[in-house]
Write a protein that holds these residues in place. Structure first.
Motif, mmCIF file in Angstrom:
data_model
loop_
_atom_site.group_PDB
_atom_site.id
_atom_site.type_symbol
_atom_site.label_atom_id
_atom_site.label_comp_id
_atom_site.label_asym_id
_atom_site.label_seq_id
_atom_site.Cartn_x
_atom_site.Cartn_y
_atom_site.Cartn_z
ATOM 1 N N LEU A 4 0.827 -1.213 0.000
ATOM 2 C CA LEU A 4 0.000 0.000 0.000
ATOM 3 C C LEU A 4 0.863 1.267 0.000
ATOM 4 O O LEU A 4 0.569 2.227 -0.714
ATOM 5 N N VAL A 12 -2.888 -7.192 -1.484
ATOM 6 C CA VAL A 12 -2.852 -6.797 -0.069
ATOM 7 C C VAL A 12 -3.796 -7.678 0.740
ATOM 8 O O VAL A 12 -3.456 -8.156 1.826
ATOM 9 N N LEU A 13 -4.977 -7.926 0.177
ATOM 10 C CA LEU A 13 -5.947 -8.806 0.849
ATOM 11 C C LEU A 13 -5.335 -10.188 1.069
ATOM 12 O O LEU A 13 -5.475 -10.782 2.141
ATOM 13 N N ASN A 15 -2.967 -10.051 3.948
ATOM 14 C CA ASN A 15 -3.696 -9.881 5.208
ATOM 15 C C ASN A 15 -4.377 -11.173 5.638
ATOM 16 O O ASN A 15 -4.369 -11.531 6.814
ATOM 17 N N LEU A 69 -11.709 -6.858 6.366
ATOM 18 C CA LEU A 69 -10.381 -7.202 5.868
ATOM 19 C C LEU A 69 -10.131 -6.544 4.503
ATOM 20 O O LEU A 69 -9.040 -6.063 4.215
ATOM 21 N N THR A 70 -11.186 -6.506 3.668
ATOM 22 C CA THR A 70 -11.052 -5.826 2.384
ATOM 23 C C THR A 70 -10.825 -4.335 2.608
ATOM 24 O O THR A 70 -10.029 -3.712 1.913
ATOM 25 N N VAL A 85 -9.267 -2.817 5.122
ATOM 26 C CA VAL A 85 -7.885 -2.474 5.467
ATOM 27 C C VAL A 85 -6.931 -2.751 4.313
ATOM 28 O O VAL A 85 -5.790 -2.315 4.334
ATOM 29 N N SER A 86 -7.382 -3.489 3.298
ATOM 30 C CA SER A 86 -6.515 -3.791 2.159
ATOM 31 C C SER A 86 -6.672 -2.783 1.035
ATOM 32 O O SER A 86 -6.082 -2.918 -0.029
ATOM 33 N N MET A 87 -7.501 -1.757 1.266
ATOM 34 C CA MET A 87 -7.884 -0.849 0.174
ATOM 35 C C MET A 87 -6.968 0.375 0.125
ATOM 36 O O MET A 87 -6.823 1.062 1.115
ATOM 37 N N PRO A 88 -6.335 0.643 -1.026
ATOM 38 C CA PRO A 88 -5.617 1.920 -1.121
ATOM 39 C C PRO A 88 -6.656 3.044 -1.207
ATOM 40 O O PRO A 88 -7.544 2.979 -2.050
ATOM 41 N N PHE A 101 -6.603 6.028 -2.292
ATOM 42 C CA PHE A 101 -6.735 6.795 -3.533
ATOM 43 C C PHE A 101 -7.493 6.013 -4.586
ATOM 44 O O PHE A 101 -8.245 6.574 -5.368
ATOM 45 N N TRP A 102 -7.328 4.688 -4.573
ATOM 46 C CA TRP A 102 -8.064 3.892 -5.556
ATOM 47 C C TRP A 102 -9.552 3.866 -5.231
ATOM 48 O O TRP A 102 -10.399 4.026 -6.095
ATOM 49 N N LEU A 133 -10.995 7.048 -6.312
ATOM 50 C CA LEU A 133 -11.206 7.085 -7.770
ATOM 51 C C LEU A 133 -12.461 6.322 -8.159
ATOM 52 O O LEU A 133 -13.274 6.791 -8.957
ATOM 53 N N MET A 134 -12.627 5.115 -7.577
ATOM 54 C CA MET A 134 -13.773 4.292 -7.938
ATOM 55 C C MET A 134 -15.085 4.963 -7.508
ATOM 56 O O MET A 134 -16.064 4.961 -8.245
ATOM 57 N N ARG A 157 -13.057 -4.381 13.398
ATOM 58 C CA ARG A 157 -12.265 -5.553 13.808
ATOM 59 C C ARG A 157 -11.932 -5.488 15.288
ATOM 60 O O ARG A 157 -11.999 -6.480 16.002
ATOM 61 N N ALA A 172 -2.584 11.518 7.345
ATOM 62 C CA ALA A 172 -1.740 11.061 6.235
ATOM 63 C C ALA A 172 -2.610 10.677 5.043
ATOM 64 O O ALA A 172 -2.290 10.982 3.897
ATOM 65 N N LEU A 195 -3.715 11.786 0.210
ATOM 66 C CA LEU A 195 -4.156 11.045 -0.969
ATOM 67 C C LEU A 195 -5.600 11.385 -1.327
ATOM 68 O O LEU A 195 -5.935 11.609 -2.498
ATOM 69 N N ILE A 214 -7.258 13.510 -4.855
ATOM 70 C CA ILE A 214 -8.241 13.012 -5.805
ATOM 71 C C ILE A 214 -9.463 13.900 -5.890
ATOM 72 O O ILE A 214 -10.002 14.145 -6.963
#
Lengths: 300, 335
Positions: free
Chosen positions: A230, A279-280, A283, B138-139, B141-144, B146-147, B150-151, B219, B273, B277, B281
């Protein structure tokens, strides 16, 4: 049973008798669907990173076809093409090696340096401990992403500088983790036993304390790789990481928001999806490893 | 006891803040080559370079530079923008309300959704709800960020045309802010049209910025609730014949929330922080967008000033969380 196993766990690592703890942990790991999913995803990405450059030659310098600018996904270009007419699928696949490589290298450096510092702090205590932990607290005062961005903004953009910045911000967590593991372990009886048998400080440290503090480090390493992917992508997105035309997931998204209104969703959708999925994967694997390596949690 | 702990904790912050100042100070020395030349670009005249060097104090010994730097910072002088010549602190304070508004909206959203999701997940442990909530967290925390931004901008802004994808207000809105907190100002001025417009502009960036804290809070709440629900006093409460709602909300949640509070405090740094980002956008005119633009124009004084500002906020918020935690939880050990 679970607590007994936990108690035996440490002893086995030293004595080496009975069922191997690594084998037991592996069996618990593959028994969990979460960990299996993580393993599968991580395995797939590692495979892509390893195989793509072998089976497909790609020269980012010459790749451009202005007649094919911003074409939506078709059978010939399943992920569509970008503003220079480059095939996005090809670039996403080749970027895997860059993005994963950067993250894994950064974490490897941070894990080695951070753990070494933590073990030193925990074993020698007093001034060494105070000084090292103060340094770590200072680094932790900055949000990791911000510190990485600020450092690369100063020393200049590029992959090598990103590697440096991401490693640096990942060090404190390892230092703290290994320090607390050492502090907890040095009070344990088997360490006392090794010391009273006349084992030197270094020997006690390397052959008794370090192996027994490994399991939280393994879990942390997996989660750190997820975080580093990330970070690397964020730097790339801000134009501070991999420089064009090098394919890297974050950098592929760098200018894409400027094309947002033109409706070219495929330009940012697929590189971003690769980031999320990888990343998933790490994790999921990290969560699975935590359950597998710490039997005391009892599958919670 | 709490007071002694609070004093100790406040004092422990002093060396950290000093260290932070050393680190931020050394940023300028990380610039390869001559910082003054790098800032001004290749075509700068030697006189101009000498002038900037003198202004930055780069012609003095390093320790003297540091002492001067700390002295200036303590007097509220974070330097001036190299590109535009404005004082950094004034600009920082002018832009901070936009970032604060965005971060507040994000954390409120994350708490309002994250805690109920975590509670539901723990109470219905291993059910379909729990699995979905865990996968979703879990998804998250895995998400950037900025992406995700954008979506969201593409889906709700470009495709569905439901929400604006940039700025804090529709351009050309006749509105004179008092404090630069647009939502607060428009509410105080009873300008409901502007308030609605501001909220519409806030929606997408706030959702994007809220996603990661939401996932982390969900979580943490789940883990903390599971821990508390296995305690004996919960069984006692159930055995007394209390309804499940009463047990969960009055007995379990109140005790489970303490670790969640700490996690919320820790999110402040990530929000600030993440704002760099998100604001990039959504063209959100806060500190984050400003830092991004300053990186592009090599305005190092701004990057330096903003880093120090954010680090100090993070240290202070963590300090406040720790002290609050100690004050609220009588079980905490003071050492």
């Amino acid at each position: 049973m679970a607590t007994l196993e936990a108690a035996v766990h440490g002893v086995e690592a030293v004595v080496g008798g009975g069922r191997s703890p690594a084998g037991a942990a592996w069996r618990r790991l593959v028994a969990s669907p979460v960990a299996r999913a993580g393993l599968l995803i991580v395995g797939a990405f590692v495979l892509i990173a390893g195989v793509t450059p072998i089976v497909h030659d790609y020269d980012a310098q010459t790749d451009a076809d202005l007649l094919l600018r911003l074409k939506p996904p078709t059978a010939a270009h399943p992920f569509g093409t970008d503003t220079l007419g480059r095939d996005i699928l090809v670039r996403v696949l080749h970027a895997t090696r860059v993005s994963l490589g950067l993250a894994v290298c950064a974490v490897a450096i941070a894990a080695v340096v951070g753990s070494a510092l933590g073990v030193l702090a925990g074993y020698f205590r007093r001034q060494v401990d105070l000084a090292l932990m103060l340094c770590m607290d200072i680094l932790l005062a900055f949000p990791g992403t911000l510190l990485a961005i600020a450092i690369v903004a100063m020393i200049g953009p590029g992959l090598r500088n990103s590697l440096f910045a991401i490693s640096l911000v990942s060090i404190p967590v390892y230092a703290r983790l290994s320090r607390s593991a050492v502090l907890a372990l040095r009070e344990q009886e088997f360490v006392l036993a090794a010391q009273s048998l006349g084992g030197s400080g270094r020997r006690v440290l390397l052959s008794h304390i370090v192996p027994n503090s490994l399991s939280p480090l393994i879990v942390q390493t997996t989660l750190s790789v997820a975080f580093a992917i990330l970070e690397a992508a964020a730097l790339g997105f801000l134009g501070l990481g991999a420089q064009p035309p090098t394919p890297e997931w974050g950098a592929m998204l760098a200018d894409s928001y400027k094309y947002l209104t033109s409706g070219a969703w495929w330009v940012f959708c697929f590189p971003g999806a690769a980031i999320v999925l990888s990343v998933l994967g790490f994790n999921l694997l990290g969560d699975g490893l935590r359950d597998a390596l710490d039997p005391r949690l009892g599958g919670r | 006891m709490v007071r002694r702990y609070a004093i100790q904790r406040v004092l422990s912050v002093v060396p950290v803040l000093l260290g932070v100042s050393v680190l931020v100070f050394s940023f300028v020395h990380l610039i390869p080559g001559d910082p003054a030349l790098t800032m001004l670009g290749e075509r700068a005249t030697p006189e101009k370079v000498a002038e900037v060097r003198a202004r930055l104090g780069l012609d003095r010994p390093v320790w003297e530079q540091y002492v001067l730097y700390v002295g200036k910072v303590l007097r509220g002088d974070l330097g001036v923008s190299i590109v535009r010549g404005d004082p950094v602190l004034a600009d920082l304070l002018r832009r901070f309300p936009a970032t604060a508004e965005l971060a507040t909206a994000a954390i409120l959203l994350a708490v309002a959704l994250g805690i109920p999701i975590g509670v539901a997940s723990a109470v219905k442990r291993n059910s379909l709800v729990d699995s979905l909530a865990r996968l979703w967290a879990l998804t998250g925390v895995s998400m950037p960020i900025f992406w995700l931004g954008l979506m969201l901008a593409w889906l709700f802004g470009v495709q569905l045309r439901l929400l604006p994808t940039g700025f804090r207000l529709e351009s050309g809105t006749a509105f004179v802010p008092w404090t630069n907190f647009v939502i607060l100002d428009s509410a105080l001025q009873r300008n409901w049209a502007v308030l609605a417009d501001a909220l519409r502009h806030l929606a997408l960036p706030a959702v994007a910025l809220a996603t990661i804290p939401l996932a982390i809070i969900a979580r943490m709440t789940r883990a903390s609730m599971l821990e508390v629900l296995s305690r004996e006093y919960i069984r006692t409460a159930e055995a007394k014949g209390l309804s499940q709602t009463a047990v969960v909300l009055r007995h379990a949640l109140r005790n489970a929330l303490l670790p969640v509070l700490t996690v919320i405090g820790l999110q402040v740094g990530h929000l600030l922080a993440g704002a760099i980002l998100t604001e990039t956008i959504f063209s959100w005119p806060g500190i984050g967008l400003w830092v991004y633009e300053s990186i592009e124009s090599r305005d190092y004084a701004i990057v330096q000033g903003a880093s120090l500002f954010i680090a100090v906020i993070v240290v202070v918020v963590n300090l406040a969380t720790d002290v609050l935690y100690a004050a609220v939880d009588p079980r905490i050990k003071y050492d």
